[in-house]
Design an enzyme around this catalytic site. Structure first.
Site, PDB file in Angstrom:
ATOM      1  CG  LEU A  67      -2.116  -1.659   0.971  1.00  0.00           C
ATOM      2  CD1 LEU A  67      -2.498  -0.697   3.082  1.00  0.00           C
ATOM      3  CD2 LEU A  67      -3.104  -0.478   0.244  1.00  0.00           C
ATOM      4  CE  LYS A  71      -0.239  -0.332   6.205  1.00  0.00           C
ATOM      5  NZ  LYS A  71       0.596  -1.719   6.771  1.00  0.00           N
ATOM      6  CB  CYS A  97      14.295   0.653  55.469  1.00  0.00           C
ATOM      7  SG  CYS A  97      13.262  -1.276  54.967  1.00  0.00           S
TER       8      CYS A  97
HETATM    9  S1  IVH Z   1      -5.275  -4.242   1.574  1.00  0.00           S
HETATM   10  C1  IVH Z   1      -4.528  -5.095  -2.744  1.00  0.00           C
HETATM   11  N1  IVH Z   1      -6.039  -4.221   3.851  1.00  0.00           N
HETATM   12  O1  IVH Z   1      -0.218  -3.418   4.614  1.00  0.00           O
HETATM   13  C2  IVH Z   1      -4.797  -4.526  -1.607  1.00  0.00           C
HETATM   14  N2  IVH Z   1      -3.387  -4.517   3.675  1.00  0.00           N
HETATM   15  O2  IVH Z   1       1.760  -1.811   4.465  1.00  0.00           O
HETATM   16  C3  IVH Z   1      -3.541  -4.423  -0.830  1.00  0.00           C
HETATM   17  N3  IVH Z   1      -2.686  -4.549   5.622  1.00  0.00           N
HETATM   18  O3  IVH Z   1       0.666  -5.707   2.020  1.00  0.00           O
HETATM   19  C4  IVH Z   1      -4.019  -4.559   1.004  1.00  0.00           C
HETATM   20  N4  IVH Z   1      -3.987  -4.284   6.824  1.00  0.00           N
HETATM   21  O4  IVH Z   1       0.159  -6.558   4.518  1.00  0.00           O
HETATM   22  C5  IVH Z   1      -4.976  -4.248   2.917  1.00  0.00           C
HETATM   23  N5  IVH Z   1      -7.217  -3.671   6.293  1.00  0.00           N
HETATM   24  C6  IVH Z   1      -5.475  -4.345   5.135  1.00  0.00           C
HETATM   25  C7  IVH Z   1      -4.807  -4.264   5.598  1.00  0.00           C
HETATM   26  C8  IVH Z   1      -3.485  -4.520   4.938  1.00  0.00           C
HETATM   27  C9  IVH Z   1      -2.230  -4.569   7.217  1.00  0.00           C
HETATM   28  C10 IVH Z   1      -0.722  -4.859   5.387  1.00  0.00           C
HETATM   29  C11 IVH Z   1      -0.812  -5.934   4.020  1.00  0.00           C
HETATM   30  C12 IVH Z   1       0.096  -4.979   3.159  1.00  0.00           C
HETATM   31  C13 IVH Z   1       0.573  -3.848   4.160  1.00  0.00           C
HETATM   32  C14 IVH Z   1       1.106  -2.695   3.398  1.00  0.00           C
END
Ligand code: IVH
Length: 705
Positions: A84, A116, A407
């Protein structure tokens, strides 16, 4: 994002090398020599340099690569597992959203906002509804087969509710509870504890043939093979198939019609962060509509329809400089870490708790170690683990005290928490100061200096002595003139008739702070009934489990001489609530107890579970938190300090923060201090004699144990 303006070509090459090393560590065994914030800053600096010098981009630069180019595995992904893009502020998010809408040539239909999760991405392939293979993300194109670990992952069913072919994608992590448990099990097996939950999840997923089992948790957030569903609908579908999703948590995904709404939800999830039972490192904002997603498409590294709004890291790496041993009010000798100052989530942390000596041993800490420190919300910062691989050989063992540091008496080390053999007498001064505090006996003029003077002169050895001080004795002390003496004696006289809950609280019985003291007082009605109660009877008080009950009974037995002397001086015999029918008639009579407020009594708040947050205004402005809680209980309600599903009413004053967000989240009724004052008008100070207003602090003392 001008950090990169400072990079010279040489610094750029170094930064790339460092980032590549950090990414390799982070995405494989979960360990990292850099904190998350430092890694993000480094990447931004690298990216900015490359933007300014596009001809000089090094081939191994981590920018533009999934997982920073960390090594992949040998199982090809059906569809690349992307990363992301990040934004770090509301403005950056707005810019990103505007860019997406420009690209689409229309507004985004709706957003979906979700946590996240701070773990590792995995793909779980199901054939005819059966789990067939579990794969890491690897480099995004191919991952490693970790099917051997699937059994240990909660929320990832072996069989789905329908016999479908689908690939679930999501995050595997250790919840905080799983993390604590994992480290207990590991150290019991002589292994080094995990530095943090993320590191633990990575290590656990890849490990084979361990002699112990560590459970993990899966959260699904996408799927291959259900592409025509909008995102919120997809999450529902995944849950219906039996996969665990964030919908089961307070930070559940929310579909938002506008970006403003999405921003609000981001703030809410961020506010909930410290109370969530698992770690999050940001909030993900996604275009909800599958049509918007398809039209936006993806780059080689990340989709264009989703972005991560990163939150500041809660884990930071710093150095353990020293360990201090402090003796608490009850004689507990607690170790405290002195750290090289480090900013975590906007707060400079210099000290962190180390719990107890056994915990230090378990974590294998040494002075001079680089350590992971955790801090979130109101949580007391704690040292989690040393970065063993970074040791230089100059680290020194932590020396445990052999005698009480206050103490010099012996240490009782039979329990996990060490204690001075003199117990609370070690701390006569601290006990007197605590007992005289605003929320206990409230003895004005009896602060630190005076308490030291009284104890050191031998006039006072415990709080009962206060009530037999003679005027001449006080006049004989330095700096005690007639006026101060008379004022102090008058203040002590007033304290003699404080209600039972405050006198009980003043005793500083382990595990009984203000709230618990109020509950105990309301339940038993008199000190005699409390003293007569056995552990089983005490455990009937809300919030007292069998273990705490045993501790309280033991402490009260230890305090018997003091309690006798207090009773002889008529302290704590004032009646505030209807008194117990047969005050000292033993456990069973006491257990039935008086019908008092706080125990489902009558009053405008009967049946309500009330939490107060923020600063009070209007008629309630002068009330300390303890007095607010006393007020709630007088009005027949139950006061509590944290919002939960059982809470029915939140009084939210100015600057109410995460508790308000959580109450909104749970749909709990919220009132202003002014509205609340109207509700309990009959119980307000002034409406009843003998309760004067005062300001107080919120620290709940007496919960040291
Ligand atoms: S969506 C195509 N949703 O964060 C969609 N990722 O820094 C891509 N991650 O690779 C991922 N929570 O490992 C998505 N709610 C969430 C997430 C999430 C954690 C992680 C995932 C991704 C990484 C990117």
């Amino acid at each position: 994002m001008n950090d990169a303006a400072l990079l010279t070509p040489g610094d750029y090459a170094d930064a790339v090398a460092t980032a590549v090393r950090a990414a390799a560590a982070y995405y494989t065994d979960g360990g990292t020599p850099l904190g998350d914030d430092e890694y993000d800053a480094l990447l931004r600096a690298v990216a900015a340099y490359e933007e300014a010098h596009p001809d000089e981009v090094l081939p191994d630069s981590p920018t533009g690569k999934v997982a920073g180019g960390a090594v992949g595995g040998d199982v090809p992904h059906s569809v690349p597992m992307l990363s992301l893009d990040n934004v770090f502020s509301a403005e950056e998010l707005a810019d990103w959203a505007a860019g997406l809408e420009r690209r689409l040539g229309r507004p985004v239909a709706a957003w979906c906002v979700e946590p996240k999760l701070d773990g590792l991405a995995v793909a779980a392939r199901y054939r005819a509804g059966r789990l067939h293979q579990l794969i890491t993300r690897g480099d995004g194109l191919a991952g490693e087969d970790i099917s051997h670990a699937a059994d240990a992952v909660l929320g990832l069913p072996a069989v789905l509710a329908e016999p479908v072919d689908i690939e679930l994608r999501g995050e595997v992590l250790l919840t905080r509870e799983q993390f604590e448990h994992a480290n207990e099990v590991r150290t019991a097996h002589g292994a080094v504890p995990f530095a943090n939950p993320r590191n633990g999840a990575a290590g656990t997923l890849r490990a084979k043939d361990r002699p112990y089992r560590v459970e993990l948790t899966f959260f699904a957030y996408s799927a291959v093979g259900a592409d025509d569903l909008d995102h919120a609908a997809l999450l529902e579908r995944l849950a219906a198939l039996g996969a665990h999703t964030a919908a089961a948590t307070a930070a559940r995904p929310l579909r938002c019609a506008t970006l403003e709404e999405a921003q609000r939800r981001i703030e809410e999830i961020a506010a909930l962060r410290s109370e969530l039972p698992f770690g999050i490192d940001g909030v993900v904002v996604k275009a909800d509509s599958s049509v918007d997603q398809q039209d936006a498409g993806s780059g080689s590294r990340a989709p264009r329809w989703a972005v991560a709004r990163k939150l500041a890291a809660e884990h930071k790496v710093t150095r353990l400089l020293d360990v201090e041993w402090n003796v608490g009010r009850t004689g507990i000798i607690a170790p405290r870490a002195v750290l090289e100052p480090v900013v975590i989530d906007g707060v400079t942390v210099t000290y962190a708790t180390l719990h107890n000596p056994a915990d230090i041993t378990r974590r294998g800490l040494m002075l001079g170690d680089r350590v992971f420190v955790y801090r979130a919300g109101d949580v007391i910062p704690r040292v989690e683990a040393p970065l063993v691989e970074e040791r230089t050989g100059d680290e020194r063992p932590i020396v445990f005290p052999e005698a009480c540091p206050r103490c010099g008496d012996a240490i009782d080390s039979t329990e996990q928490r060490w204690r001075c053999a003199r117990g609370r007498n070690c701390q006569a001064v601290a006990s007197v100061i605590y007992a005289a505090g605003r929320d206990q006996l409230d003895i004005e003029g009896l602060g630190g200096t005076r308490a030291v003077q009284l104890v050191e002169s031998g006039l006072v050895t415990d709080i009962a002595d206060l009530f037999s001080l003679a005027r001449e004795q006080l006049l004989g002390l330095e700096r005690m003139g007639e006026t101060s003496t008379d004022n102090l004696l008058a203040a002590i006289e007033t304290a003699r008739s404080r209600p039972l809950n405050r006198v009980f609280c003043a005793l500083g019985v382990r595990g009984t702070g203000r709230t618990m003291s109020r509950r105990i007082a309301a339940h038993f009605g008199s000190m005699a009934a409390i003293r007569a109660a056995d552990a089983e009877t005490l455990a009937r008080v809300d919030g007292i489990g069998p273990e705490k009950a045993r501790v309280i009974v033991a402490e009260l037995a230890e305090l018997a001489p003091l309690l006798d002397r207090l009773a002889a001086r008529d302290v704590g015999t004032a009646v505030t609530a209807p008194q117990a029918p047969v005050a000292a008639a033993g456990a069973s009579a006491a257990a039935e107890g008086p019908a008092v407020a706080g125990e489902g009594g009558a009053g405008p708040l009967a049946g309500e579970a009330v939490v107060v947050t923020g600063s009070m205004t209007g008629p309630l402005a002068a009330l300390s938190r303890n007095e607010m809680n006393e007020l709630i209980e007088r009005a027949g309600g139950k006061a509590s300090s944290s919002v939960s599903k059982r809470t029915t009413l939140l009084v939210a004053g100015e600057k109410a923060g995460s508790k308000r967000a959580k109450a909104e989240e749970l749909g709990i009724r919220i009132v202003t201090p002014d509205d609340f004052a109207v509700l309990v008008a009959g119980q307000l100070p002034g409406a009843e004699a003998g309760t004067e207003a005062e300001a107080g602090t919120e620290a709940e003392a007496g919960t040291e144990a």
